[in-house]
Design a protein around this motif. Structure first.
Motif, PDB file in Angstrom:
ATOM      1  N   ARG A 149      -5.218  -3.933   2.459  1.00  0.00           N
ATOM      2  CA  ARG A 149      -5.111  -3.599   3.884  1.00  0.00           C
ATOM      3  C   ARG A 149      -3.717  -3.887   4.430  1.00  0.00           C
ATOM      4  O   ARG A 149      -3.129  -3.052   5.118  1.00  0.00           O
ATOM      5  N   LYS A 150      -3.166  -5.068   4.137  1.00  0.00           N
ATOM      6  CA  LYS A 150      -1.857  -5.419   4.672  1.00  0.00           C
ATOM      7  C   LYS A 150      -0.736  -4.659   3.972  1.00  0.00           C
ATOM      8  O   LYS A 150       0.242  -4.253   4.605  1.00  0.00           O
ATOM      9  N   LEU A 151      -0.848  -4.495   2.661  1.00  0.00           N
ATOM     10  CA  LEU A 151       0.227  -3.839   1.921  1.00  0.00           C
ATOM     11  C   LEU A 151       0.305  -2.349   2.216  1.00  0.00           C
ATOM     12  O   LEU A 151       1.384  -1.800   2.459  1.00  0.00           O
ATOM     13  N   PHE A 152      -0.863  -1.671   2.181  1.00  0.00           N
ATOM     14  CA  PHE A 152      -0.846  -0.208   2.248  1.00  0.00           C
ATOM     15  C   PHE A 152      -1.815   0.377   3.278  1.00  0.00           C
ATOM     16  O   PHE A 152      -1.962   1.593   3.366  1.00  0.00           O
ATOM     17  N   GLY A 153      -2.501  -0.474   4.047  1.00  0.00           N
ATOM     18  CA  GLY A 153      -3.425   0.027   5.060  1.00  0.00           C
ATOM     19  C   GLY A 153      -4.673   0.666   4.497  1.00  0.00           C
ATOM     20  O   GLY A 153      -5.333   1.450   5.187  1.00  0.00           O
ATOM     21  N   ILE A 154      -5.034   0.347   3.248  1.00  0.00           N
ATOM     22  CA  ILE A 154      -6.252   0.892   2.636  1.00  0.00           C
ATOM     23  C   ILE A 154      -7.430   0.042   3.111  1.00  0.00           C
ATOM     24  O   ILE A 154      -7.482  -1.162   2.834  1.00  0.00           O
ATOM     25  N   PRO A 155      -8.408   0.610   3.827  1.00  0.00           N
ATOM     26  CA  PRO A 155      -9.416  -0.201   4.524  1.00  0.00           C
ATOM     27  C   PRO A 155     -10.389  -0.940   3.609  1.00  0.00           C
ATOM     28  O   PRO A 155     -10.737  -2.087   3.871  1.00  0.00           O
ATOM     29  N   ASN A 156     -10.867  -0.274   2.559  1.00  0.00           N
ATOM     30  CA  ASN A 156     -11.839  -0.897   1.666  1.00  0.00           C
ATOM     31  C   ASN A 156     -11.140  -1.432   0.416  1.00  0.00           C
ATOM     32  O   ASN A 156     -10.071  -0.948   0.040  1.00  0.00           O
ATOM     33  N   PRO A 157     -11.738  -2.427  -0.239  1.00  0.00           N
ATOM     34  CA  PRO A 157     -11.099  -2.963  -1.440  1.00  0.00           C
ATOM     35  C   PRO A 157     -10.953  -1.898  -2.524  1.00  0.00           C
ATOM     36  O   PRO A 157     -11.832  -1.058  -2.709  1.00  0.00           O
ATOM     37  N   VAL A 158      -9.822  -1.936  -3.220  1.00  0.00           N
ATOM     38  CA  VAL A 158      -9.570  -1.020  -4.341  1.00  0.00           C
ATOM     39  C   VAL A 158     -10.218  -1.616  -5.587  1.00  0.00           C
ATOM     40  O   VAL A 158      -9.897  -2.736  -5.999  1.00  0.00           O
ATOM     41  N   LYS A 159     -11.142  -0.872  -6.193  1.00  0.00           N
ATOM     42  CA  LYS A 159     -11.876  -1.368  -7.358  1.00  0.00           C
ATOM     43  C   LYS A 159     -11.089  -1.076  -8.634  1.00  0.00           C
ATOM     44  O   LYS A 159     -10.831   0.076  -8.972  1.00  0.00           O
ATOM     45  N   VAL A 160     -10.705  -2.138  -9.316  1.00  0.00           N
ATOM     46  CA  VAL A 160      -9.887  -2.031 -10.526  1.00  0.00           C
ATOM     47  C   VAL A 160     -10.753  -2.464 -11.711  1.00  0.00           C
ATOM     48  O   VAL A 160     -11.037  -3.648 -11.883  1.00  0.00           O
ATOM     49  N   PRO A 161     -11.195  -1.519 -12.550  1.00  0.00           N
ATOM     50  CA  PRO A 161     -12.130  -1.853 -13.633  1.00  0.00           C
ATOM     51  C   PRO A 161     -11.426  -2.474 -14.845  1.00  0.00           C
ATOM     52  O   PRO A 161     -10.236  -2.269 -15.069  1.00  0.00           O
ATOM     53  N   PHE A 162     -12.182  -3.223 -15.607  1.00  0.00           N
ATOM     54  CA  PHE A 162     -11.687  -3.777 -16.878  1.00  0.00           C
ATOM     55  C   PHE A 162     -12.876  -4.053 -17.789  1.00  0.00           C
ATOM     56  O   PHE A 162     -14.042  -4.054 -17.358  1.00  0.00           O
TER      57      PHE A 162
END
Length: 407
Positions: A149-162
């Protein structure tokens, strides 16, 4: 003859170790309604941007979790509160809290709405449905929920799979991290994973946004299978975030986390219990109340040396009795400093912070809490409880509030 006896003893010892190592067990989470527990992590983190050092910080991550219900499949519905705080002047400062709630299964999988930012790492650990023994390895999918949100204004969490690799290393007899400090048989589990994520929306964006995330995490978990809960874990990690315009942020660090229990304190019954103890001990100018964050003891007319944060001896004696009350609760503490209005608000703010830290130092010195179990903040003269126009009002406004944290 001596060689034969030695050989037999060596064989018996080896067989005993082999038998112990071959013992299979099912590892799984266990949930009980109304259980309350807490994670505290101390993170040493270095942040670089485009190869240049921006910051080195000591961070405390605090998570309090309550199990509100358990279903027929053994899943627990957990309501949680998360806070991340940097340490200044020896203590983590009180900061923004994030609430979350979710189901978690016996093998460790989350069922959580996309709107929740925390927790960051999800589906770790995940346990096999089959019994495992020392030396066994398995893999399971998980993901990180990155807050952009602070870095790029993306409202929902970005899901990073592993995909994480697990190894059951050994069993250890350790003293538990909770307040009981019992000797427990813990299972030591190694967890390793790497991430390599590219943002599918980046190619169509005309503004600065997330391009990719890379990194790794290596964790060692001390698992208490009798409790069905993590006891503590250590981690080292690196996360590299690249923006569409080519800026690179790198987070490198280590983390040490432990699980403790806490009590619910914000009830009228506990308020009356603590107030009775205050009266019994003859502690003057102390009131007890429910507050937004838990149960608060307000120490009014607290005496410091003039324009100083040095406690007078009379106040140290008062804090000795307060420490006796606090010892009945394992919860973390929030210590807020308040001043009467004298001089500029900036000078009041600094003095209120110093006085909160002074009280924290005294309680740590008494062994009431460890440093990472106390959060401090200063409120300056902004929240008076009486007018500053009279000596009595100023005396009452000059106070320190100690909250036994309920979340």
């Amino acid at each position: 003859m001596k060689k034969i006896v030695t050989f037999i003893l060596f064989s018996v010892i080896n067989f005993s170790i082999f038998s112990q190592n071959s013992e299979s067990k099912i590892l799984q989470f266990k949930y009980h309604q109304n259980d309350n527990y807490q994670f505290n992590s101390v993170v040493e983190e270095e942040v670089k941007m485009n190869g240049r050092l921006l910051n080195h910080a000591t961070i405390v991550n605090r998570s309090t979790i309550s199990v509100s219900k358990v279903d027929e499949n053994g899943r627990g519905y957990e309501k949680a509160n998360f806070m991340t705080s940097e340490i200044f002047n020896g203590y983590p400062t009180w900061s923004e809290n994030f609430e979350s709630e979710y189901w978690r299964s016996r093998d460790g999988k989350f069922e959580i709405a996309d709107s929740y930012i925390m927790p960051v790492v999800r589906d770790v650990p995940i346990f096999s449905e089959k019994p495992v023994k020392i030396g066994d390895t398995w893999t399971a999918d998980g993901y990180e929920a990155e807050d952009m949100r602070k870095l790029f204004g993306i409202p929902n969490p970005v899901k990073v799979p592993f995909t994480a690799t697990y190894t059951y290393l050994r069993d250890e007899e350790r003293i538990s991290s909770d307040s009981k400090h019992e000797k427990r048989n813990l299972q030591v589990i190694q967890v390793n994973y790497s991430i390599n994520y590219e943002n599918p929306q980046a190619a169509n964006s005309y503004t600065e946004t997330l391009d990719s995330i890379m990194g790794f995490s290596n964790k060692t978990i001390w698992w208490d299978n009798e409790k069905g809960q993590i006891d503590h874990f250590d981690e080292n990690f690196r996360i590299i975030i690249t923006s569409l315009r080519g800026n690179v942020l790198m987070f490198t660090g280590t983390s040490k986390s432990e699980v403790t229990e806490f009590k619910r304190t914000a009830s009228e019954a506990v308020v009356q219990q603590v107030q009775s103890k205050v009266d019994q001990l003859g502690i003057k100018d102390v009131s007890v109340k429910k507050s937004e964050n838990g149960l608060t003891l307000s120490l009014e007319k607290i005496q410091f040396e003039p324009n100083s944060s040095n406690l007078l001896e009379s106040e140290q004696a008062k804090l000795d009795k307060i420490a006796e009350i606090l010892s009945g609760f394992p919860n973390d503490l929030l210590i807020e400093g308040h001043t009467a209005r004298s001089g500029s608000e900036e000078s009041c703010q600094i003095l209120s912070e110093e006085r909160a830290n002074s009280v924290a130092d005294y309680l740590v010195g008494k062994g009431t809490r460890k440093k990472n179990q106390i959060f401090t903040t200063g409120k300056g003269s902004r929240i008076p409880i009486m007018s500053n126009d009279t000596p009595e009002g100023m005396a009452r406004n000059r106070r320190v509030e100690i909250t036994i944290l309920d979340k």
